[in-house]
Design a protein around this motif. Structure first.
Motif, PDB file in Angstrom:
ATOM      1  N   VAL A  63       3.807   8.761 -37.429  1.00 13.50           N
ATOM      2  CA  VAL A  63       2.735  10.195 -37.435  1.00 13.50           C
ATOM      3  C   VAL A  63       1.589   9.707 -36.419  1.00 13.50           C
ATOM      4  CG1 VAL A  63       1.152  11.788 -38.754  1.00 13.50           C
ATOM      5  CG2 VAL A  63       3.179  10.730 -39.994  1.00 13.50           C
ATOM      6  N   SER A  64       1.176   8.462 -36.302  1.00 14.89           N
ATOM      7  CA  SER A  64       0.200   8.232 -35.632  1.00 14.89           C
ATOM      8  C   SER A  64       0.528   8.664 -33.917  1.00 14.89           C
ATOM      9  CB  SER A  64      -0.383   6.954 -35.818  1.00 14.89           C
ATOM     10  OG  SER A  64       0.718   5.850 -35.254  1.00 14.89           O
ATOM     11  N   LEU A  65       1.642   8.366 -33.783  1.00 14.56           N
ATOM     12  CA  LEU A  65       1.971   8.945 -32.096  1.00 14.56           C
ATOM     13  C   LEU A  65       1.776  10.339 -31.974  1.00 14.56           C
ATOM     14  CD1 LEU A  65       3.018   7.120 -29.980  1.00 14.56           C
ATOM     15  CD2 LEU A  65       5.675   7.830 -30.531  1.00 14.56           C
ATOM     16  N   ARG A  66       2.324  11.176 -32.841  1.00 16.15           N
ATOM     17  CA  ARG A  66       2.265  12.571 -32.778  1.00 16.15           C
ATOM     18  C   ARG A  66       0.499  12.864 -32.613  1.00 16.15           C
ATOM     19  NH1 ARG A  66       6.734  15.284 -34.954  1.00 16.15           N
ATOM     20  NH2 ARG A  66       8.041  13.569 -35.709  1.00 16.15           N
ATOM     21  N   GLU A  67      -0.091  12.424 -33.628  1.00 15.79           N
ATOM     22  CA  GLU A  67      -1.717  12.494 -33.630  1.00 15.79           C
ATOM     23  C   GLU A  67      -2.120  12.277 -32.217  1.00 15.79           C
ATOM     24  OE1 GLU A  67      -2.771  12.365 -38.209  1.00 15.79           O
ATOM     25  OE2 GLU A  67      -2.914  10.620 -37.169  1.00 15.79           O
ATOM     26  N   ALA A  68      -1.846  11.191 -31.753  1.00 14.87           N
ATOM     27  CA  ALA A  68      -2.312  10.760 -30.504  1.00 14.87           C
ATOM     28  C   ALA A  68      -2.044  11.573 -29.298  1.00 14.87           C
ATOM     29  CB  ALA A  68      -1.792   9.234 -30.015  1.00 14.87           C
ATOM     30  N   SER A  69      -1.027  12.242 -29.245  1.00 15.69           N
ATOM     31  CA  SER A  69      -0.584  13.171 -28.429  1.00 15.69           C
ATOM     32  C   SER A  69      -1.221  14.548 -28.454  1.00 15.69           C
ATOM     33  CB  SER A  69       1.201  13.384 -28.301  1.00 15.69           C
ATOM     34  OG  SER A  69       1.344  14.242 -27.376  1.00 15.69           O
ATOM     35  N   PHE A  70      -1.199  15.056 -29.730  1.00 13.28           N
ATOM     36  CA  PHE A  70      -1.910  16.223 -29.789  1.00 13.28           C
ATOM     37  C   PHE A  70      -3.297  16.098 -29.698  1.00 13.28           C
ATOM     38  CE2 PHE A  70       1.676  17.284 -33.225  1.00 13.28           C
ATOM     39  CZ  PHE A  70       2.288  18.429 -32.341  1.00 13.28           C
ATOM     40  N   ALA A  71      -3.890  15.282 -29.830  1.00 13.31           N
ATOM     41  CA  ALA A  71      -5.316  14.880 -29.914  1.00 13.31           C
ATOM     42  C   ALA A  71      -5.892  14.989 -28.473  1.00 13.31           C
ATOM     43  CB  ALA A  71      -5.810  13.676 -30.498  1.00 13.31           C
ATOM     44  N   GLN A 101       6.883  11.823 -25.912  1.00 11.70           N
ATOM     45  CA  GLN A 101       6.608  10.796 -27.145  1.00 11.70           C
ATOM     46  C   GLN A 101       7.676  10.716 -27.997  1.00 11.70           C
ATOM     47  OE1 GLN A 101       4.454   8.665 -26.155  1.00 11.70           O
ATOM     48  NE2 GLN A 101       3.054   9.918 -24.639  1.00 11.70           N
ATOM     49  N   TRP A 142       6.345  -0.504 -31.734  1.00 15.31           N
ATOM     50  CA  TRP A 142       5.219  -0.736 -32.130  1.00 15.31           C
ATOM     51  C   TRP A 142       4.914  -1.734 -33.439  1.00 15.31           C
ATOM     52  CZ3 TRP A 142       7.483   4.061 -31.365  1.00 15.31           C
ATOM     53  CH2 TRP A 142       8.322   4.644 -32.173  1.00 15.31           C
ATOM     54  N   MET A 198      -6.650  19.361 -36.418  1.00 21.81           N
ATOM     55  CA  MET A 198      -5.598  18.154 -36.540  1.00 21.81           C
ATOM     56  C   MET A 198      -4.841  18.302 -37.801  1.00 21.81           C
ATOM     57  SD  MET A 198      -5.215  16.276 -33.815  1.00 21.81           S
ATOM     58  CE  MET A 198      -4.128  14.918 -34.465  1.00 21.81           C
ATOM     59  N   PHE A 235      -8.611   7.426 -33.797  1.00 26.08           N
ATOM     60  CA  PHE A 235      -8.002   7.276 -35.206  1.00 26.08           C
ATOM     61  C   PHE A 235      -8.602   5.981 -35.705  1.00 26.08           C
ATOM     62  CE2 PHE A 235      -5.692  10.400 -32.848  1.00 26.08           C
ATOM     63  CZ  PHE A 235      -5.487  11.632 -33.778  1.00 26.08           C
ATOM     64  N   ASN A 273      -3.518   3.763 -31.925  1.00 28.46           N
ATOM     65  CA  ASN A 273      -2.280   4.041 -31.694  1.00 28.46           C
ATOM     66  C   ASN A 273      -2.074   4.410 -30.201  1.00 28.46           C
ATOM     67  OD1 ASN A 273      -4.139   6.398 -31.532  1.00 28.46           O
ATOM     68  ND2 ASN A 273      -2.806   7.921 -32.786  1.00 28.46           N
ATOM     69  N   PHE A 305       0.128   4.805 -26.833  1.00 26.74           N
ATOM     70  CA  PHE A 305       1.424   5.142 -26.714  1.00 26.74           C
ATOM     71  C   PHE A 305       2.522   3.952 -26.187  1.00 26.74           C
ATOM     72  CE2 PHE A 305      -0.754   9.066 -25.261  1.00 26.74           C
ATOM     73  CZ  PHE A 305      -0.582  10.023 -26.128  1.00 26.74           C
ATOM     74  N   ARG A 362      -8.701   6.948 -22.975  1.00 25.29           N
ATOM     75  CA  ARG A 362      -7.341   7.887 -23.086  1.00 25.29           C
ATOM     76  C   ARG A 362      -8.327   9.311 -23.358  1.00 25.29           C
ATOM     77  NH1 ARG A 362      -3.015   6.699 -27.064  1.00 25.29           N
ATOM     78  NH2 ARG A 362      -4.190   7.555 -28.595  1.00 25.29           N
TER      79      ARG A 362
END
Lengths: 290, 251
Positions: A170-178, A190, A290, B53, B91, B95, B97, B160
């Protein structure tokens, strides 16, 4: 106190050892049976395996008979099956996992897809016969065969795609959305690259299943004796499993030898596909970790 | 002092569980606001409401309003994508990429269709410098970000966010997975960033809140018990509950 402590430890260690031995035996049994089968087939078939066997059409004379139309038919079938099932399966999987709402209908669809993956293949053959051969009037063609096999493996690809997408943290999604990425950008840049090795494994497993199927093809009326190669999608065809089945059911021993050789070719193609999958997965996993 | 984000009468629930009960809070521009409270008090949920979020959960429900510079964040016509770019987030667990250091920072620009190499190079360098990471990685921008240490990864995540020119940065317990040295570096960085960014930080670490924040809000069981200047909260809180918590009597 100390004594009982030691005793308990050694009993746990014992369990540990028992489990590892049982596990090893189970593994050896599986691998062993496969090796025995392979050796048996190889002993029968290897001597028949040569260039003219691969480049000859089937014949009444077992020494002249070859599997040209069978393996070319299998290649055609796999191409059609893949072309239909892979894009449909991946898109359906992405939709269900990422875009579909979680409601009762979604739950219903989910249960049904899981069930479809477990339905005997001959039932798909019946469906193919009714839907593609008769209703859509495609005849006993490569297209009808490929479409039938595509239906058969579609649930497997959908499930594998969903599993692979779900396994992305989920953290990958969150990083992208944020960072202000849209859902599609997040998926494209991603999630899908990260899920790709898993999706690929699912596809190859599904294709490996399709390549060995004979029941649905016999059901839709694929012929065993074909003395020409399919030139277009509407041509009749045969495939390796059908040719093998046909030869095995002949009384002459020489045809059984041909069947063994045919099995070796089929196994070789399947192993090559699996090898390709492993290699591709390894390449992508090196990039994504990861 | 200029206010930048205002939450009023926020009530949030996931399914049947109510997580936030009537929370109102005003956040000031270019200040550090710390949000403290025991586990499960709703502080992370509150933070994640600020840039929507929580929208990714199907059973998330919000009543009340949040405004960012006067615009309602939860209005139908809000451009969520643009809003998230302006309100960035770092976060709990770093995290990055699974790509190179360079691409991690460039991603936020690429998704805005900025692909000019010159611009990207410039932004990557500037952002990494601002995040105090440039000197450590300038010779290996092409290396995988996943091979950096935890503290470096977290600073990369900050870089980032800076790269897309966020105005507000939300930190969700950014140091809880880091060792004391790395924590120190992140804290120094946050203090430095305060000059140009509004910072809201959820933390478990009361000393951290005390060290770096200008304002502190104390959450308990989904309610904002007390909010005020950090000094006041830690030394002369109005509520007994707050006094007990900052003294370490429970938590």
């Amino acid at each position: 106190m100390k004594k009982s402590f030691l005793k308990k430890l050694s009993r746990n260690e014992m369990n540990d050892r028992i489990f590892s031995v049982v596990g090893l035996l189970a593994t050896l049994l599986g691998v062993g049976v496969f090796l025995v089968l392979l050796a048996d087939v190889a002993m029968d078939g290897l001597k028949r395996l040569n260039w003219s066997f691969l480049t000859s059409f089937p014949s009444r004379n077992p020494f002249d008979a070859g599997i040209l139309s069978a393996w070319v038919g299998t290649v055609w079938l796999m191409a059609v099956t893949g072309a239909i099932a892979i894009p449909l399966g991946i898109m359906a999987g992405i939709y269900l996992e990422e875009y579909g709402k979680r409601n009762k209908l979604a739950g219903f669809i989910e249960v049904n897809i899981a069930n479809l993956a477990g339905i005997p293949s001959i039932i798909y053959g019946l469906l193919g016969l009714g839907l593609f051969v008769r209703f859509l009037d495609l005849g006993r063609s490569v297209l009808a065969g490929g479409a039938t096999l595509a239906l058969l493996i579609l649930p497997i690809i959908i499930l594998a795609t969903r599993e692979a997408l779900r396994a992305v943290p989920v953290s990958l999604r969150e990083a992208s959305f944020a960072l202000g990425a849209t859902k599609w950008q997040t998926l494209k840049y991603q999630i899908l690259p990260a899920a790709f090795p898993g999706i690929l494994t699912g596809i190859i497993l599904a294709m490996s299943r399709a390549i060995g199927e004979s029941a649905p093809l016999i059901m839709i009326g694929a012929l065993a004796y074909i003395a020409f190669l399919p030139q277009q999608l509407s041509d009749p065809f045969t495939a390796l499993p059908i040719q093998i089945f046909n030869w095995v059911s002949r009384p002459q021993h020489e045809f059984a030898v041909n069947a063994a050789a045919g099995i070796l070719v089929l196994l070789f193609i399947t192993l090559m596909m699996n090898g390709l999958a492993i290699w591709l997965r390894y390449r992508f996993e090196k990039k994504v970790r990861w | 002092m200029q206010k930048i984000i205002e939450a009023s009468n926020l009530r949030v629930s996931f399914g049947k569980t109510q997580v936030l009960k009537n929370v109102s809070m005003t956040l000031h521009k270019d200040k550090i606001t710390a949000i403290i409270g025991p586990s499960g008090c709703g502080k992370s949920t509150f933070l994640r409401c600020l840039n929507r979020m929580n929208d990714m959960y199907d059973n998330f429900k919000l009543e009340g309003a949040i405004s960012f510079k006067g615009d309602n964040v939860y209005a139908k016509e809000t451009d969520v994508i643009e809003m998230r770019r302006r309100i960035g987030m770092v976060f709990q667990k770093p995290n990055p990429f699974p790509s190179s250091i360079y691409e991690n920072v460039a991603f936020g620009l690429r998704i805005q269709n900025i692909n000019d190499k010159k611009i990207l190079d410039e932004v990557v360098e500037r952002s990494l410098k601002k995040a105090a990471l440039w000197d450590e990685v300038k010779d290996r921008l092409g290396n995988s970000a996943l091979r950096l240490s935890g503290g470096q990864q977290q600073r990369l995540c900050i870089a980032r966010t800076i790269a897309v020119e966020s105005e507000v940065i939300l930190f969700d317990e950014p140091c809880s997975a880091l060792d004391p040295t790395s924590t120190r570096k992140i804290e120094d960085l946050i203090l430095e960033l305060k000059k140009h960014y509004t910072i809201i930080i959820v933390t478990h670490n009361m000393h951290q809140a005390k060290r770096i924040s200008d304002f502190t809000g104390f959450f308990h069981l989904g309610e904002l018990v007390e909010f005020g200047e950090t000094k006041k909260i830690f030394e002369d809180a109005k509520e007994k509950l707050t006094r007990d918590y900052v003294r370490g009597d429970f938590g």
